[in-house]
Design a protein around this motif. Structure first.
Motif, PDB file in Angstrom:
ATOM      1  N   ALA A  89       0.838  -1.195   0.000  1.00 58.67           N
ATOM      2  CA  ALA A  89       0.000   0.000   0.000  1.00 58.67           C
ATOM      3  C   ALA A  89       0.876   1.249   0.000  1.00 58.67           C
ATOM      4  O   ALA A  89       2.109   1.170   0.061  1.00 58.67           O
ATOM      5  CB  ALA A  89      -0.941  -0.002   1.197  1.00 58.67           C
ATOM      6  N   CYS A  90       0.244   2.417  -0.042  1.00 58.15           N
ATOM      7  CA  CYS A  90       0.972   3.688  -0.072  1.00 58.15           C
ATOM      8  C   CYS A  90       0.433   4.621   0.999  1.00 58.15           C
ATOM      9  O   CYS A  90      -0.782   4.698   1.210  1.00 58.15           O
ATOM     10  CB  CYS A  90       0.838   4.339  -1.445  1.00 58.15           C
ATOM     11  N   CYS A  91       1.322   5.302   1.667  1.00 59.04           N
ATOM     12  CA  CYS A  91       0.950   6.324   2.649  1.00 59.04           C
ATOM     13  C   CYS A  91       1.358   7.682   2.108  1.00 59.04           C
ATOM     14  O   CYS A  91       2.525   7.894   1.763  1.00 59.04           O
ATOM     15  CB  CYS A  91       1.646   6.054   3.982  1.00 59.04           C
ATOM     16  N   VAL A  92       0.399   8.605   2.022  1.00 58.59           N
ATOM     17  CA  VAL A  92       0.640   9.936   1.495  1.00 58.59           C
ATOM     18  C   VAL A  92       0.546  10.936   2.645  1.00 58.59           C
ATOM     19  O   VAL A  92      -0.529  11.152   3.205  1.00 58.59           O
ATOM     20  CB  VAL A  92      -0.376  10.313   0.397  1.00 58.59           C
ATOM     21  N   VAL A  93       1.671  11.533   3.011  1.00 55.20           N
ATOM     22  CA  VAL A  93       1.705  12.531   4.077  1.00 55.20           C
ATOM     23  C   VAL A  93       1.451  13.899   3.457  1.00 55.20           C
ATOM     24  O   VAL A  93       2.267  14.409   2.700  1.00 55.20           O
ATOM     25  CB  VAL A  93       3.056  12.510   4.812  1.00 55.20           C
ATOM     26  N   GLY A 139       8.695  12.294  -4.039  1.00 55.32           N
ATOM     27  CA  GLY A 139       8.685  10.841  -3.939  1.00 55.32           C
ATOM     28  C   GLY A 139       8.955  10.191  -5.278  1.00 55.32           C
ATOM     29  O   GLY A 139       9.036  10.866  -6.310  1.00 55.32           O
ATOM     30  N   GLU A 140       9.089   8.877  -5.270  1.00 53.15           N
ATOM     31  CA  GLU A 140       9.409   8.147  -6.484  1.00 53.15           C
ATOM     32  C   GLU A 140       8.313   8.321  -7.534  1.00 53.15           C
ATOM     33  O   GLU A 140       7.122   8.218  -7.216  1.00 53.15           O
ATOM     34  CB  GLU A 140       9.589   6.663  -6.179  1.00 53.15           C
ATOM     35  N   PRO A 141       8.684   8.599  -8.783  1.00 54.04           N
ATOM     36  CA  PRO A 141       7.688   8.800  -9.842  1.00 54.04           C
ATOM     37  C   PRO A 141       6.703   7.642  -9.976  1.00 54.04           C
ATOM     38  O   PRO A 141       5.511   7.863 -10.209  1.00 54.04           O
ATOM     39  CB  PRO A 141       8.553   8.960 -11.098  1.00 54.04           C
ATOM     40  N   ALA A 142       7.172   6.413  -9.811  1.00 51.64           N
ATOM     41  CA  ALA A 142       6.276   5.262  -9.947  1.00 51.64           C
ATOM     42  C   ALA A 142       5.222   5.261  -8.841  1.00 51.64           C
ATOM     43  O   ALA A 142       4.053   4.937  -9.078  1.00 51.64           O
ATOM     44  CB  ALA A 142       7.083   3.964  -9.907  1.00 51.64           C
ATOM     45  N   THR A 143       5.620   5.638  -7.626  1.00 50.71           N
ATOM     46  CA  THR A 143       4.662   5.717  -6.519  1.00 50.71           C
ATOM     47  C   THR A 143       3.673   6.842  -6.757  1.00 50.71           C
ATOM     48  O   THR A 143       2.467   6.692  -6.509  1.00 50.71           O
ATOM     49  CB  THR A 143       5.403   5.941  -5.192  1.00 50.71           C
ATOM     50  N   LEU A 144       4.161   7.958  -7.257  1.00 47.99           N
ATOM     51  CA  LEU A 144       3.279   9.084  -7.554  1.00 47.99           C
ATOM     52  C   LEU A 144       2.251   8.700  -8.609  1.00 47.99           C
ATOM     53  O   LEU A 144       1.066   9.052  -8.489  1.00 47.99           O
ATOM     54  CB  LEU A 144       4.118  10.280  -8.030  1.00 47.99           C
ATOM     55  N   ALA A 145       2.675   7.975  -9.617  1.00 46.00           N
ATOM     56  CA  ALA A 145       1.745   7.538 -10.660  1.00 46.00           C
ATOM     57  C   ALA A 145       0.654   6.645 -10.089  1.00 46.00           C
ATOM     58  O   ALA A 145      -0.512   6.724 -10.493  1.00 46.00           O
ATOM     59  CB  ALA A 145       2.514   6.818 -11.765  1.00 46.00           C
ATOM     60  N   ARG A 146       1.014   5.793  -9.132  1.00 48.34           N
ATOM     61  CA  ARG A 146       0.029   4.907  -8.501  1.00 48.34           C
ATOM     62  C   ARG A 146      -1.032   5.680  -7.732  1.00 48.34           C
ATOM     63  O   ARG A 146      -2.174   5.208  -7.585  1.00 48.34           O
ATOM     64  CB  ARG A 146       0.726   3.957  -7.528  1.00 48.34           C
ATOM     65  N   PRO A 162      12.208  13.720  -6.764  1.00 51.08           N
ATOM     66  CA  PRO A 162      12.007  12.273  -6.672  1.00 51.08           C
ATOM     67  C   PRO A 162      12.182  11.687  -5.283  1.00 51.08           C
ATOM     68  O   PRO A 162      12.011  10.483  -5.104  1.00 51.08           O
ATOM     69  CB  PRO A 162      13.081  11.733  -7.618  1.00 51.08           C
ATOM     70  N   ALA A 163      12.525  12.507  -4.308  1.00 50.72           N
ATOM     71  CA  ALA A 163      12.799  11.990  -2.963  1.00 50.72           C
ATOM     72  C   ALA A 163      11.735  12.446  -1.968  1.00 50.72           C
ATOM     73  O   ALA A 163      11.232  13.576  -2.047  1.00 50.72           O
ATOM     74  CB  ALA A 163      14.180  12.454  -2.491  1.00 50.72           C
ATOM     75  N   VAL A 164      11.394  11.555  -1.045  1.00 49.19           N
ATOM     76  CA  VAL A 164      10.542  11.956   0.065  1.00 49.19           C
ATOM     77  C   VAL A 164      11.283  13.042   0.848  1.00 49.19           C
ATOM     78  O   VAL A 164      12.451  12.871   1.213  1.00 49.19           O
ATOM     79  CB  VAL A 164      10.229  10.745   0.962  1.00 49.19           C
ATOM     80  N   GLY A 165      10.636  14.154   1.089  1.00 50.82           N
ATOM     81  CA  GLY A 165      11.253  15.327   1.711  1.00 50.82           C
ATOM     82  C   GLY A 165      11.342  16.494   0.749  1.00 50.82           C
ATOM     83  O   GLY A 165      11.409  17.650   1.186  1.00 50.82           O
ATOM     84  N   ASP A 166      11.319  16.211  -0.563  1.00 51.13           N
ATOM     85  CA  ASP A 166      11.390  17.299  -1.542  1.00 51.13           C
ATOM     86  C   ASP A 166      10.146  18.180  -1.489  1.00 51.13           C
ATOM     87  O   ASP A 166      10.223  19.399  -1.637  1.00 51.13           O
ATOM     88  CB  ASP A 166      11.571  16.734  -2.956  1.00 51.13           C
ATOM     89  N   GLY A 167       8.989  17.569  -1.275  1.00 56.10           N
ATOM     90  CA  GLY A 167       7.767  18.357  -1.142  1.00 56.10           C
ATOM     91  C   GLY A 167       7.800  19.242   0.085  1.00 56.10           C
ATOM     92  O   GLY A 167       7.418  20.417   0.046  1.00 56.10           O
ATOM     93  N   GLN A 168       8.272  18.680   1.204  1.00 51.70           N
ATOM     94  CA  GLN A 168       8.385  19.468   2.428  1.00 51.70           C
ATOM     95  C   GLN A 168       9.358  20.624   2.247  1.00 51.70           C
ATOM     96  O   GLN A 168       9.120  21.739   2.756  1.00 51.70           O
ATOM     97  CB  GLN A 168       8.851  18.579   3.585  1.00 51.70           C
ATOM     98  N   ALA A 169      10.463  20.387   1.533  1.00 53.55           N
ATOM     99  CA  ALA A 169      11.454  21.445   1.339  1.00 53.55           C
ATOM    100  C   ALA A 169      10.846  22.619   0.574  1.00 53.55           C
ATOM    101  O   ALA A 169      11.038  23.786   0.951  1.00 53.55           O
ATOM    102  CB  ALA A 169      12.674  20.894   0.600  1.00 53.55           C
ATOM    103  N   VAL A 170      10.110  22.320  -0.494  1.00 52.04           N
ATOM    104  CA  VAL A 170       9.464  23.400  -1.248  1.00 52.04           C
ATOM    105  C   VAL A 170       8.412  24.089  -0.383  1.00 52.04           C
ATOM    106  O   VAL A 170       8.269  25.322  -0.415  1.00 52.04           O
ATOM    107  CB  VAL A 170       8.843  22.855  -2.548  1.00 52.04           C
ATOM    108  N   LYS A 171       7.696  23.316   0.425  1.00 51.36           N
ATOM    109  CA  LYS A 171       6.682  23.922   1.296  1.00 51.36           C
ATOM    110  C   LYS A 171       7.321  24.849   2.329  1.00 51.36           C
ATOM    111  O   LYS A 171       6.752  25.885   2.697  1.00 51.36           O
ATOM    112  CB  LYS A 171       5.867  22.836   1.995  1.00 51.36           C
TER     113      LYS A 171
END
Length: 313
Positions: A89-93, A139-146, A162-171
């Motif tokens: 499964a996938c967890c989206v924070v 996050g990983e492109p394949a996970t994002l596509a899912r 592509p890394a977990v944390g990149d979204g937080q950094a931009v935020k």
């Protein structure tokens, strides 16, 4: 049809989850507030008594809580998501919790063969209600596509890396600007009053010009209102500006303007305005509060903001 667990159906989380229901997804909600769970049920969601129960059999688990501490508890604590989520499964924070917190979740869930996406949002309550949030995805492109089917109904996807944390950094960059712009808007309107001007008239004159900003236009009218509704609490900006400051220190970056803005949010919180609308930061310039600027809040703001109220920006 994907089964989605939504942890944290507060001021922003509930309208986000409603868009998933409208898109035909099967949504199970959890929140510590019984009132919020009643609202979720009325909107067509199933409800759960714990994050663990909500996550059971879910393809995607969305977590939308307020603080790093609440994220850790909701995912890794007793009866947390980790106890119920299935391998694969996938967890989206989607909370604003900082880089370290989301990477810790990624590491812990990765050991259980659960993929993690880091997707904090910007756009506030209005964006959540309209389905026009900007989703800052790391996050990983394949996970994002899912997970695109789950994310798309909530707003516009902006891929940050592509890394977990990149979204937080931009935020965090976003929140540095929001913090400074919000404090500057309060200072400017208070300055207008100190000059003997009508702040409402000044706001109308300058709001659409070169000195204007989204924060000035959005928060300005609420700053001038006597008792505005709470769309985003002061303590959310105490929390967010603190996360920015921590990241700046770790990067050996001098965020001087952020420090000044953060002192105003701390002062408003120390004056007992932590749960008030963040536009109340203007009171620290008006002499309408006894708050000092010594950086000591009346209570720990990251714990007083509430488990499911994200910031409105």
């Amino acid at each position: 049809m994907k089964h989605v667990a939504f942890i944290g159906v507060g001021a922003i989380g509930l309208p986000m989850a409603k868009h998933l229901v409208a898109a035909g997804l099967d949504v199970t909600a959890f929140d510590v507030s019984p009132t919020r769970l009643d609202e979720a049920a009325a909107a067509g969601m199933r409800t759960a008594t714990s994050p663990e129960e909500a996550a059971t059999d879910a393809d995607v688990v969305v977590v939308m809580v307020a603080t790093p501490q609440q994220l850790h508890h909701a995912v890794l604590g007793p009866q947390g998501v980790a106890a119920g989520i299935a391998p694969g499964a996938c967890c989206v924070v989607m909370s604003t919790v900082g880089i370290d917190a989301v990477r810790a979740i990624d590491q812990a869930l990765g050991e259980r063969d659960v993929a993690v996406l880091d997707v904090p949002v910007t756009g506030g309550v209005a964006g959540a209600e309209a389905g026009t949030l900007t989703l800052l995805a790391g996050g990983e492109p394949a996970t994002l596509a899912r997970c695109t089917q789950v994310l798309a109904p909530m707003g516009r996807l902006a891929v940050c890396g592509p890394a977990v944390g990149d979204g937080q950094a931009v935020k965090l960059v976003n929140q540095l600007l929001c913090s400074v712009h919000l404090a500057a808007a309060g200072e400017a309107l208070a300055f207008a009053r100190a000059l003997g001007l009508d702040p409402a008239a000044v706001l109308e004159i300058i709001g659409g010009g070169a000195a204007g900003s989204w924060m000035l236009s959005d928060r300005g009218p609420r700053m001038l209102a006597e008792d505005p509704p709470v769309r985003s609490a002061v303590d959310i900006f105490v929390k967010d500006s603190g996360l920015v400051a921590q990241a700046a220190e770790a990067a050996d970056f001098d965020a001087a303007l952020l420090d000044v803005a953060a002192s105003r949010f701390w002062a408003a919180s120390a004056a007992g305005l932590g749960r008030a609308d963040d536009s109340r930061v203007i009171t620290t310039y008006l002499g309408d509060t006894l708050a000092s600027l010594d950086g000591t809040p009346a209570a720990d703001p990251v714990h007083t903001a509430g488990p499911s109220k994200e910031s409105g920006r």
